[in-house]
Write an enzyme that holds these catalytic residues in place. Structure first.
Site, PDB file in Angstrom:
ATOM      1  N   ARG A  80      -8.482 -18.756  23.322  1.00 40.85           N
ATOM      2  CA  ARG A  80      -9.304 -18.296  22.198  1.00 40.85           C
ATOM      3  C   ARG A  80     -10.620 -17.686  22.686  1.00 40.85           C
ATOM      4  O   ARG A  80     -11.125 -16.706  22.114  1.00 40.85           O
ATOM      5  CB  ARG A  80      -9.575 -19.482  21.271  1.00 40.85           C
ATOM      6  CG  ARG A  80     -10.343 -19.157  19.999  1.00 40.85           C
ATOM      7  CD  ARG A  80     -10.296 -20.333  19.048  1.00 40.85           C
ATOM      8  NE  ARG A  80     -11.032 -20.068  17.817  1.00 40.85           N
ATOM      9  CZ  ARG A  80     -12.172 -20.658  17.492  1.00 40.85           C
ATOM     10  NH1 ARG A  80     -12.708 -21.559  18.305  1.00 40.85           N
ATOM     11  NH2 ARG A  80     -12.776 -20.384  16.354  1.00 40.85           N
ATOM     12  N   HIS A  84     -12.208 -14.098  21.572  1.00 42.52           N
ATOM     13  CA  HIS A  84     -13.527 -13.955  20.965  1.00 42.52           C
ATOM     14  C   HIS A  84     -14.465 -13.129  21.839  1.00 42.52           C
ATOM     15  O   HIS A  84     -15.430 -12.548  21.328  1.00 42.52           O
ATOM     16  CB  HIS A  84     -14.127 -15.330  20.682  1.00 42.52           C
ATOM     17  CG  HIS A  84     -13.565 -15.984  19.464  1.00 42.52           C
ATOM     18  ND1 HIS A  84     -14.337 -16.629  18.528  1.00 42.52           N
ATOM     19  CD2 HIS A  84     -12.291 -16.078  19.016  1.00 42.52           C
ATOM     20  CE1 HIS A  84     -13.563 -17.102  17.552  1.00 42.52           C
ATOM     21  NE2 HIS A  84     -12.311 -16.776  17.833  1.00 42.52           N
ATOM     22  N   GLY A  90     -16.162  -5.558  23.676  1.00 43.43           N
ATOM     23  CA  GLY A  90     -15.229  -5.470  24.790  1.00 43.43           C
ATOM     24  C   GLY A  90     -15.175  -6.725  25.637  1.00 43.43           C
ATOM     25  O   GLY A  90     -15.943  -7.675  25.443  1.00 43.43           O
ATOM     26  N   ASN A 112     -18.028 -18.912  16.009  1.00 42.76           N
ATOM     27  CA  ASN A 112     -18.138 -19.627  17.277  1.00 42.76           C
ATOM     28  C   ASN A 112     -18.903 -20.945  17.210  1.00 42.76           C
ATOM     29  O   ASN A 112     -18.637 -21.861  17.996  1.00 42.76           O
ATOM     30  CB  ASN A 112     -18.825 -18.724  18.322  1.00 42.76           C
ATOM     31  CG  ASN A 112     -17.999 -17.500  18.665  1.00 42.76           C
ATOM     32  OD1 ASN A 112     -16.797 -17.461  18.428  1.00 42.76           O
ATOM     33  ND2 ASN A 112     -18.652 -16.485  19.214  1.00 42.76           N
ATOM     34  N   HIS A 211      -1.276 -19.239  18.450  1.00 46.01           N
ATOM     35  CA  HIS A 211      -1.487 -20.469  17.671  1.00 46.01           C
ATOM     36  C   HIS A 211      -0.365 -21.484  17.887  1.00 46.01           C
ATOM     37  O   HIS A 211      -0.343 -22.524  17.232  1.00 46.01           O
ATOM     38  CB  HIS A 211      -1.614 -20.138  16.182  1.00 46.01           C
ATOM     39  CG  HIS A 211      -2.932 -19.542  15.813  1.00 46.01           C
ATOM     40  ND1 HIS A 211      -3.255 -19.159  14.527  1.00 46.01           N
ATOM     41  CD2 HIS A 211      -4.024 -19.262  16.565  1.00 46.01           C
ATOM     42  CE1 HIS A 211      -4.482 -18.668  14.501  1.00 46.01           C
ATOM     43  NE2 HIS A 211      -4.965 -18.716  15.725  1.00 46.01           N
TER      44      HIS A 211
END
Length: 345
Positions: A80, A84, A90, A112, A211
């Site tokens: 993850r 993120h 980028g 976050n 997931h």
């Protein structure tokens, strides 16, 4: 005399070029054009550290093996973290930067805050790489390597990972708040969010398959249990037994930080069970469920295909991870190689 001066000039240029190549291995040795999977990644290639830090993979994997053995869910956290990072200016490790006089950290964004994890594992990998190969391996590449290694150690596919990203000197709190799709996204929102990053519907569905490992906090799916459409009613697409089980974990008031696995059948194993559960109405987040109910394009058919064929899912997931990892990297003389992933040099 003119020929002598020309020869000396050529010799000097060759020496300068050689010094640059040693200092920045990989400059000018890209895969050309816009890359195999789209998106410019001039200067990225799998053998980037072949001579400057040949032990990079072994160091990354040894740290990951210990970290995942201690806490299996950290594998999903590191996967993850890469997502993120790449979706905000980028794949440049901007997500790792702490607050400072010049930086407003992305760690404070809504997606976050109190949620993103794995920073200490990245720190440990970086410290060991600095011992072995000082100021050579970027934090952005460490994040990408940690994501791949976490998938492999969880039973998922491996892929040839282009390397050579450099680290940003900036972060974007606003970009983190606006570019990362929330867990209650509609399928249209998801498609638009991925399209902005150069990713298509196939990438959206395959990467959602990430997931298959990890957990989510109650606050991310509470709406589905108690007030999905603003009428104080649950999401009717939730399978009933699954719905009652989730209510026991996630009460109407309080318990926001209680957790539930995204794939309750095999939460620590990277496989295609996630897609099978989505088809049964047992996807945890709204953003999981809409892959089935959104009725847009080829998405439902892709979910069914991956549910039926784990090899097909693994192959496409690997390709989409490479594609995501190539979103707007800094290369050559852009950015820097941080000594500490939390701070600019």
């Amino acid at each position: 005399m003119a020929f002598f001066k020309f020869a000396i000039t050529l010799l000097l240029l060759a020496l300068i070029s050689a010094r640059i190549s040693l200092a920045h291995p990989g400059i000018g040795i890209g895969w050309g054009g816009n890359g195999q999977y789209g998106g410019s990644f001039y200067g990225l290639f799998p053998q980037f550290y072949q001579f400057s830090c040949p032990q990079v993979d072994n160091i990354v994997m040894s740290v990951l093996q210990e970290a995942i053995a201690r806490q299996p869910r950290i594998a999903a956290s590191l996967l993850r973290l890469h997502f993120h990072d790449c979706f905000v200016q980028g794949c440049d490790a901007s997500v790792l930067l702490d607050d400072s006089a010049a930086i407003v950290s992305e760690k404070n964004s809504v997606p976050n805050r109190n949620s993103l994890r794995g920073f200490e594992v990245i720190d440990e990998i970086k410290a060991k790489l600095e011992e072995a190969c000082p100021q050579t391996v970027s934090c952005a590449d460490i994040v990408a390597l940690a994501a791949r290694g976490s998938v492999v150690l969880s039973g998922g596919p491996a892929w040839e990972l282009p390397l050579g990203r450099r680290d940003s000197r900036t972060a974007s709190l606003s970009g983190s708040n606006s570019n990362i799709p929330p867990p209650n996204s509609t399928v249209q929102t998801l498609i638009a969010s991925f399209k902005r990053q150069g990713l298509n519907e196939v990438d959206l569905v395959s990467l959602s398959g990430g997931h298959t490992i990890g957990v989510a906090r109650c606050v991310t799916f509470k709406q589905r249990l108690y007030n999905q459409n603003g009428n104080n009613q649950p999401d009717e697409t939730l399978e009933r037994t699954y719905y009652f089980g989730l209510k026991s974990v996630c009460p109407r008031t309080g318990g926001d930080n209680n957790i539930s696995p995204l794939d309750f059948a095999s939460p620590a194993k990277f496989d295609n069970t996630y897609f099978k559960l989505v088809l049964l109405g047992k996807g945890l987040l709204t953003s999981d469920e809409v892959l089935l109910t959104g009725d847009v394009g080829n998405i439902v058919q892709l979910v069914k295909s991956y549910a039926e064929d784990d090899e097909l899912f693994f192959k496409q997931f690997a390709q989409s991870m490479v594609k995501m990892g190539n979103i707007s990297p800094l290369t050559g003389f852009n950015g820097e190689v941080r000594k500490n992933c939390r701070l600019v040099n």
